[in-house]
Design a protein around this motif. Structure first.
Motif, PDB file in Angstrom:
ATOM      1  N   PRO A 114      23.999 115.188  68.753  1.00  0.00           N
ATOM      2  CA  PRO A 114      23.271 115.146  70.030  1.00  0.00           C
ATOM      3  C   PRO A 114      21.825 115.628  69.876  1.00  0.00           C
ATOM      4  N   ASN A 200      30.856 109.495  78.372  1.00  0.00           N
ATOM      5  CA  ASN A 200      29.973 109.226  77.240  1.00  0.00           C
ATOM      6  C   ASN A 200      28.902 110.308  77.153  1.00  0.00           C
ATOM      7  N   ILE A 201      28.568 110.716  75.938  1.00  0.00           N
ATOM      8  CA  ILE A 201      27.606 111.800  75.728  1.00  0.00           C
ATOM      9  C   ILE A 201      26.261 111.520  76.385  1.00  0.00           C
ATOM     10  N   ASN A 204      25.732 113.387  79.498  1.00  0.00           N
ATOM     11  CA  ASN A 204      25.797 114.851  79.423  1.00  0.00           C
ATOM     12  C   ASN A 204      24.378 115.400  79.421  1.00  0.00           C
ATOM     13  N   LEU A 207      23.475 117.984  76.502  1.00  0.00           N
ATOM     14  CA  LEU A 207      23.345 117.459  75.149  1.00  0.00           C
ATOM     15  C   LEU A 207      22.263 116.388  75.045  1.00  0.00           C
ATOM     16  N   GLU A 208      22.107 115.588  76.106  1.00  0.00           N
ATOM     17  CA  GLU A 208      21.105 114.503  76.121  1.00  0.00           C
ATOM     18  C   GLU A 208      20.264 114.638  77.387  1.00  0.00           C
TER      19      GLU A 208
END
Length: 372
Positions: A114, A200-201, A204, A207-208
């Motif tokens: 990430p 899905n990341i 987030n 993290l993103e």
């Protein structure tokens, strides 16, 4: 759209203006790749940090590339690293990226983590004497500069994971653009697709943090870097973003970059497009260029663009390639590891792309805060 007045926006603009000026020093040698019959650079033994989807995709690219060997993988869970290693025929599995970065089993790290933790790993890898290929985006231009400083201090190469920059279509476009359509006036790009999975990341925000602006918008900014003449200075930025109601993540955005001499780059990106759109449109004084699906290549690894001169019929140009851009990226990395004179060109592209991204992000946040 008007550019909001905001202190952070102003600082971001000053940073990107400086980064744009640096672009004038880019050399054609930054795109040097060994030609048929020439001696290939020494093989880099690669370690991958992470075992997710993008890591799996790039493992296949490493295995297909010349002067590249997939030597190791790390994951927080040793079982995941071991399963990944078995799947791709990798000799070494680590449950600590720190241990892998300091081992003698690898020469280079591909950092598929990430965004929020990428800088720490990239810098540690450089300090361990390892060449670094970091996924994009990076956290900020300041973060990029810290990573690049660590790489210079330890005499290792850095490259970001933008595949299309390495395909020969990019070089062909830059070499022939002015002859095809005259002086460039506009680059318009779209990078938007449909991503509904809120687990899905990309959704987030810890993290993103930049969401779709950082993920898809990176490609819009890189399209401006690759398709506009090098060295043009930014004069103004306008941008807006859309939030996902469920997660609060930036789900999409659009805007305009204005450069000296009247050049413009308009862009749109998002996770909520239906159908998907990944297109670059370039206008010049004497014609237009279209690059549909600009991030991808055909099954034979070739890539197309269409040129329409004023008053003429469109002509399709197919640019051949022996490998897809993702494979060529690892081959270019081996070349840059062996030849330090190639490193500045790639580093400057990363700086310019991140600087543009920072600028549109800060302007979009300021516009959001002001209710525009």
């Amino acid at each position: 759209m008007n550019t909001p007045s905001h202190d952070s926006t102003r600082r971001a603009f000053l940073q990107v203006a400086a980064a744009s000026a640096v672009g004038a020093s880019l050399s054609p040698r930054a795109f040097a790749r060994r030609m048929a019959g020439s001696t290939p650079p020494p093989t880099l033994r690669w370690g991958i940090v992470g075992t997710g989807q993008i890591a799996s995709s790039m493992a296949s690219s490493i295995k297909a590339a010349q002067s590249a060997d997939l030597a190791a993988v790390s994951s927080r869970r040793l079982e995941s690293a071991q399963a990944f290693a078995e799947r791709y025929g990798t000799a070494h599995a680590f449950d600590s990226w720190e241990e892998m970065a300091n081992s003698d089993k690898v020469d280079a790290l591909y950092v598929a983590t990430p965004t929020s933790v990428r800088e720490e790993i990239c810098i540690a890898a450089a300090r361990g004497g390892k060449h670094v290929l970091g996924e994009k985006p990076l956290a900020s231009l300041a973060s990029v500069d810290r990573i690049l400083a660590a790489c210079r201090e330890n005499d290792v190469a850095f490259m970001d994971g933008t595949h299309f920059s390495h395909h020969p279509r990019t070089r062909e476009l830059q070499a022939r653009r002015d002859g095809w359509i005259g002086a460039t006036t506009l680059v318009d790009s779209s990078c938007a697709f449909n991503l509904q999975d809120r687990s899905n990341i990309r959704y987030n925000t810890e993290l993103e943090p930049m969401g779709a602006i950082g993920d898809a918008g990176w490609y819009n900014m890189r399209a401006a870097v690759e398709c506009l003449p090098p060295g043009v200075k930014l004069e103004s930025v306008s941008a807006v973003l859309r939030r996902d109601k469920e997660t609060g993540a930036a789900m999409g955005g659009s805007g305009e970059l204005r450069f000296e001499g009247g050049l413009r780059s308009t862009w749109t990106c998002g996770f909520d497009a239906s159908p998907s759109s990944m297109h670059v449109h370039i206008e010049g004084a004497d014609g237009q260029i279209e690059m549909p699906g600009f991030l991808f290549q055909d099954s034979d690894h070739s890539a197309r663009l269409e040129v329409k001169r004023a008053g003429g019929e469109p002509t399709t140009h197919r640019i051949a390639s022996g490998s897809p851009g993702s494979v060529l990226m690892f081959e270019d990395m081996a070349a840059a590891a062996a030849d330090p004179s190639l490193r500045a060109g790639w580093a400057n592209r990363t700086r310019r792309t991140q600087a543009l991204l920072d600028a549109v992000w800060h302007v979009a946040l300021a516009a959001e805060a002001s209710g525009r």
